[in-house]
Write a protein that holds these residues in place. Structure first.
Motif, PDB file in Angstrom:
ATOM      1  N   ALA A 170       7.682 -14.339   1.300  1.00  0.00           N
ATOM      2  CA  ALA A 170       6.476 -13.745   1.548  1.00  0.00           C
ATOM      3  C   ALA A 170       6.392 -13.195   3.042  1.00  0.00           C
ATOM      4  N   ILE A 171       5.635 -12.496   3.446  1.00  0.00           N
ATOM      5  CA  ILE A 171       5.210 -12.313   4.968  1.00  0.00           C
ATOM      6  C   ILE A 171       3.744 -12.176   5.097  1.00  0.00           C
ATOM      7  N   LEU A 172       3.126 -12.678   6.128  1.00  0.00           N
ATOM      8  CA  LEU A 172       1.710 -12.628   6.263  1.00  0.00           C
ATOM      9  C   LEU A 172       1.514 -11.919   7.242  1.00  0.00           C
ATOM     10  N   MET A 173       0.864 -10.526   7.008  1.00  0.00           N
ATOM     11  CA  MET A 173       0.422  -9.620   8.095  1.00  0.00           C
ATOM     12  C   MET A 173      -1.235  -9.834   8.145  1.00  0.00           C
ATOM     13  N   ASN A 174      -1.374  -9.600   9.687  1.00  0.00           N
ATOM     14  CA  ASN A 174      -2.937  -9.579   9.821  1.00  0.00           C
ATOM     15  C   ASN A 174      -3.068  -8.390  11.084  1.00  0.00           C
ATOM     16  N   TYR A 175      -3.725  -7.336  10.756  1.00  0.00           N
ATOM     17  CA  TYR A 175      -3.733  -6.420  11.818  1.00  0.00           C
ATOM     18  C   TYR A 175      -5.304  -5.654  11.495  1.00  0.00           C
ATOM     19  N   PRO A 176      -5.907  -4.997  12.416  1.00  0.00           N
ATOM     20  CA  PRO A 176      -5.696  -5.625  13.796  1.00  0.00           C
ATOM     21  C   PRO A 176      -5.731  -7.159  13.927  1.00  0.00           C
ATOM     22  N   THR A 177      -4.918  -7.575  14.934  1.00  0.00           N
ATOM     23  CA  THR A 177      -4.683  -8.949  14.929  1.00  0.00           C
ATOM     24  C   THR A 177      -5.650  -9.916  15.794  1.00  0.00           C
ATOM     25  N   ASN A 178      -6.147 -11.116  14.898  1.00  0.00           N
ATOM     26  CA  ASN A 178      -6.642 -12.303  15.709  1.00  0.00           C
ATOM     27  C   ASN A 178      -5.408 -13.152  15.983  1.00  0.00           C
ATOM     28  N   PRO A 179      -5.239 -13.224  17.269  1.00  0.00           N
ATOM     29  CA  PRO A 179      -6.040 -12.913  18.543  1.00  0.00           C
ATOM     30  C   PRO A 179      -5.749 -11.789  19.366  1.00  0.00           C
ATOM     31  N   THR A 180      -5.055 -10.941  19.252  1.00  0.00           N
ATOM     32  CA  THR A 180      -4.388  -9.947  20.473  1.00  0.00           C
ATOM     33  C   THR A 180      -5.153  -8.929  20.198  1.00  0.00           C
ATOM     34  N   GLY A 181      -5.626  -8.251  18.922  1.00  0.00           N
ATOM     35  CA  GLY A 181      -6.266  -7.029  18.790  1.00  0.00           C
ATOM     36  C   GLY A 181      -5.318  -5.655  18.707  1.00  0.00           C
ATOM     37  N   VAL A 182      -4.013  -6.298  18.400  1.00  0.00           N
ATOM     38  CA  VAL A 182      -2.899  -5.362  18.128  1.00  0.00           C
ATOM     39  C   VAL A 182      -2.880  -4.662  16.909  1.00  0.00           C
ATOM     40  N   THR A 183      -2.644  -3.367  16.727  1.00  0.00           N
ATOM     41  CA  THR A 183      -2.562  -3.017  15.551  1.00  0.00           C
ATOM     42  C   THR A 183      -1.083  -2.100  15.346  1.00  0.00           C
ATOM     43  N   TYR A 184      -1.117  -1.306  14.196  1.00  0.00           N
ATOM     44  CA  TYR A 184       0.188  -0.568  13.820  1.00  0.00           C
ATOM     45  C   TYR A 184      -0.233   0.814  13.651  1.00  0.00           C
ATOM     46  N   SER A 185       0.855   1.617  14.042  1.00  0.00           N
ATOM     47  CA  SER A 185       0.578   3.265  13.639  1.00  0.00           C
ATOM     48  C   SER A 185       1.154   3.363  12.053  1.00  0.00           C
ATOM     49  N   ARG A 186       0.975   4.593  11.659  1.00  0.00           N
ATOM     50  CA  ARG A 186       1.545   4.878  10.337  1.00  0.00           C
ATOM     51  C   ARG A 186       3.191   4.832  10.428  1.00  0.00           C
ATOM     52  N   ASP A 187       3.638   5.242  11.473  1.00  0.00           N
ATOM     53  CA  ASP A 187       5.087   5.290  11.354  1.00  0.00           C
ATOM     54  C   ASP A 187       5.689   3.686  11.232  1.00  0.00           C
ATOM     55  N   GLU A 188       4.728   2.758  12.228  1.00  0.00           N
ATOM     56  CA  GLU A 188       5.273   1.618  12.273  1.00  0.00           C
ATOM     57  C   GLU A 188       5.090   0.987  10.808  1.00  0.00           C
ATOM     58  N   ILE A 189       3.836   0.920  10.332  1.00  0.00           N
ATOM     59  CA  ILE A 189       3.770   0.466   8.956  1.00  0.00           C
ATOM     60  C   ILE A 189       4.550   0.918   7.890  1.00  0.00           C
ATOM     61  N   ILE A 190       5.235   2.188   7.822  1.00  0.00           N
ATOM     62  CA  ILE A 190       6.313   2.632   7.183  1.00  0.00           C
ATOM     63  C   ILE A 190       7.648   2.083   7.386  1.00  0.00           C
ATOM     64  N   ALA A 191       7.964   1.849   8.616  1.00  0.00           N
ATOM     65  CA  ALA A 191       9.036   1.252   9.008  1.00  0.00           C
ATOM     66  C   ALA A 191       9.130  -0.310   8.399  1.00  0.00           C
ATOM     67  N   LEU A 192       7.968  -0.982   8.710  1.00  0.00           N
ATOM     68  CA  LEU A 192       7.837  -2.307   8.166  1.00  0.00           C
ATOM     69  C   LEU A 192       8.033  -2.575   6.683  1.00  0.00           C
ATOM     70  N   ALA A 193       7.342  -1.532   6.016  1.00  0.00           N
ATOM     71  CA  ALA A 193       7.123  -1.693   4.567  1.00  0.00           C
ATOM     72  C   ALA A 193       8.765  -1.364   3.841  1.00  0.00           C
ATOM     73  N   GLU A 194       9.303  -0.567   4.594  1.00  0.00           N
ATOM     74  CA  GLU A 194      10.834  -0.253   4.289  1.00  0.00           C
ATOM     75  C   GLU A 194      11.758  -1.631   4.341  1.00  0.00           C
ATOM     76  N   THR A 195      11.535  -2.421   5.328  1.00  0.00           N
ATOM     77  CA  THR A 195      12.168  -3.713   5.486  1.00  0.00           C
ATOM     78  C   THR A 195      11.611  -4.766   4.573  1.00  0.00           C
ATOM     79  N   PHE A 196      10.452  -4.756   4.483  1.00  0.00           N
ATOM     80  CA  PHE A 196       9.607  -5.884   3.534  1.00  0.00           C
ATOM     81  C   PHE A 196      10.170  -5.526   1.930  1.00  0.00           C
ATOM     82  N   THR A 197      10.479  -4.206   1.719  1.00  0.00           N
ATOM     83  CA  THR A 197      10.828  -3.775   0.158  1.00  0.00           C
ATOM     84  C   THR A 197      12.391  -4.134   0.168  1.00  0.00           C
ATOM     85  N   LYS A 198      13.121  -3.889   1.261  1.00  0.00           N
ATOM     86  CA  LYS A 198      14.703  -4.177   1.208  1.00  0.00           C
ATOM     87  C   LYS A 198      14.853  -5.854   0.867  1.00  0.00           C
ATOM     88  N   HIS A 199      13.920  -6.665   1.317  1.00  0.00           N
ATOM     89  CA  HIS A 199      14.071  -7.876   1.179  1.00  0.00           C
ATOM     90  C   HIS A 199      13.185  -8.695   0.078  1.00  0.00           C
TER      91      HIS A 199
END
Length: 391
Positions: A170-199
């Motif tokens: 599994a992978i643990l995602m937290n966003y917007p992130t504690n402690p940095t406040g960073v988050t992800y765009s729709r395109d970034e979510i899609i790209a990561l989702a494809e990688t998670f599905t692949k594995h």
């Protein structure tokens, strides 16, 4: 007295104290200290929510609740998250009401992970995740994101899986992130989702700060890969209800059925009067999160500019209410030392970056969830302390 022939659980004995709480203890007794530490919204709970709590207690809503959560609340919560984040859960069979997100994390880890299963954790990350993972007998596979302004990429995931020596589950995602406040765009979510599905990874997605996303929409993994996403949210940050301890786990019905076994064992149920308050929060108090978000954005801009003027390197937060700042070169590279001295001599408390990642030793985290007055005073004290150090 402890029986020397019957020791404590070895996992607990070997667990290091949570660094965030440990630092708080170190500075607890410093006189006149001002705290910019915890993610505690500096707002009162809405009067409608308070009244719902009072009414529930007055009407004897003090007996056992449904273990998975009161049906009305589960229906309302599913409708709320479906509407807000373009999700498509069917109904009350897709959700558990938990004792805050902390319980939700423990329920998921203990249900999902076998001994020595690997969990990918993009870091810096919220420190208590690590202790919960220890208790679940999982293996933390850290992914250092500091070199990429704290953003995870598919290549980072690929590299970590390639080098893993345990099964990666599994992978643990937290966003917007504690402690940095960073988050992800729709395109970034899609790209990561494809990688998670692949594995073939489970995605444990802690989106507790979703409503505090500033200048873009919040996009959930549950929108794109609902079959492998276990979605987490709560009311602590959105409605300033930290003390009410209301969290939500959403997922496929068969996943929720397994998670419910663990939840029912750990806490049985969230108090009925608290669930009545949560129902009003989701149904009637949708204006509060928007008002808080606008105020947090203003605070972010002000404190960020002040830190940069002092020489800190700050990645602009896109959500939540934290600034994760790298120390200027002339103040050293040890956030633990800096934070402790700032507390003792400058009378203001911030959290050292090492509480969130071994790779973040040179950072500090400031919470701008505090009141405007406390933030102004805190930055005044920090500026005075740094000017003194610099001579």
């Amino acid at each position: 007295m402890t029986n020397p022939t019957q020791p404590f659980n070895s996992i607990v004995l070997d667990m290091a104290p949570d660094k965030l709480l440990d630092f708080q203890l170190k500075v607890r007794d410093i006189p006149d200290i001002l705290r910019l530490t915890f993610g505690e919204p500096g707002f009162a709970v809405d009067e409608r929510i308070k009244q719902a709590t009072i009414d529930a207690i007055t009407n004897d809503r003090s007996h056992y609740a449904e273990s998975q959560g009161e049906t009305d609340l589960r229906i309302a919560a599913v409708a709320y998250f479906n509407r807000e984040y373009h999700l498509n859960y069917n109904g009350p069979e897709n959700i558990i009401i938990t004792q805050g997100v902390s319980e939700a994390i423990n329920v998921i880890f203990q249900t999902l992970l076998n001994d020595n299963d690997g969990l990918l954790v993009p870091e810096p990350a919220y420190g208590p995740y690590f202790s919960s993972l220890d208790l679940a007998h999982g293996v933390r596979l850290s992914i250092d994101t500091t070199a990429n302004d704290f953003k995870l990429t598919p290549d980072m995931v690929e590299e970590t899986i390639k080098n893993a020596t345990v099964p990666v589950k599994a992978i643990l995602m937290n966003y917007p992130t504690n402690p940095t406040g960073v988050t992800y765009s729709r395109d970034e979510i899609i790209a990561l989702a494809e990688t998670f599905t692949k594995h073939n990874l489970w995605v444990i997605s802690d989106e507790i700060y979703s409503v505090l996303t500033y200048d873009q929409e919040h996009v959930s993994f549950a929108e794109y890969i609902p079959e492998r996403t276990i979605y987490i949210n709560g009311l602590s940050k959105s409605h300033a209800m930290t003390g009410y301890r209301v969290g939500f786990i959403l997922g496929q019905a068969e996943t929720i059925a397994q998670l419910q076994k663990t939840h029912g064992t750990l806490v049985f149920a969230v108090p009925t009067f608290v669930q009545d308050a949560a129902l009003v929060a989701l149904r009637d108090v949708n204006d509060t999160p928007v008002k808080m978000r606008d105020i947090y954005r203003q605070r972010r801009d002000k404190v960020s500019s002040q830190l940069q003027a002092l020489g800190f390197d700050v990645v602009e937060p896109e959500g939540a209410f934290y600034l994760f700042a790298k120390l200027p070169a002339d103040l050293g590279t040890d956030g633990d030392v800096f934070a402790l001295q700032l507390a003792k001599e400058g009378k203001v408390a911030v959290i050292p970056g090492s509480a969130f990642s071994d790779a973040a030793q040179a950072y500090i985290r400031i919470s701008y969830a505090a009141s405007d007055e406390d933030l102004a005073e805190g930055m005044k004290r920090m500026t005075k302390y740094i000017e003194k150090v610099r001579g």
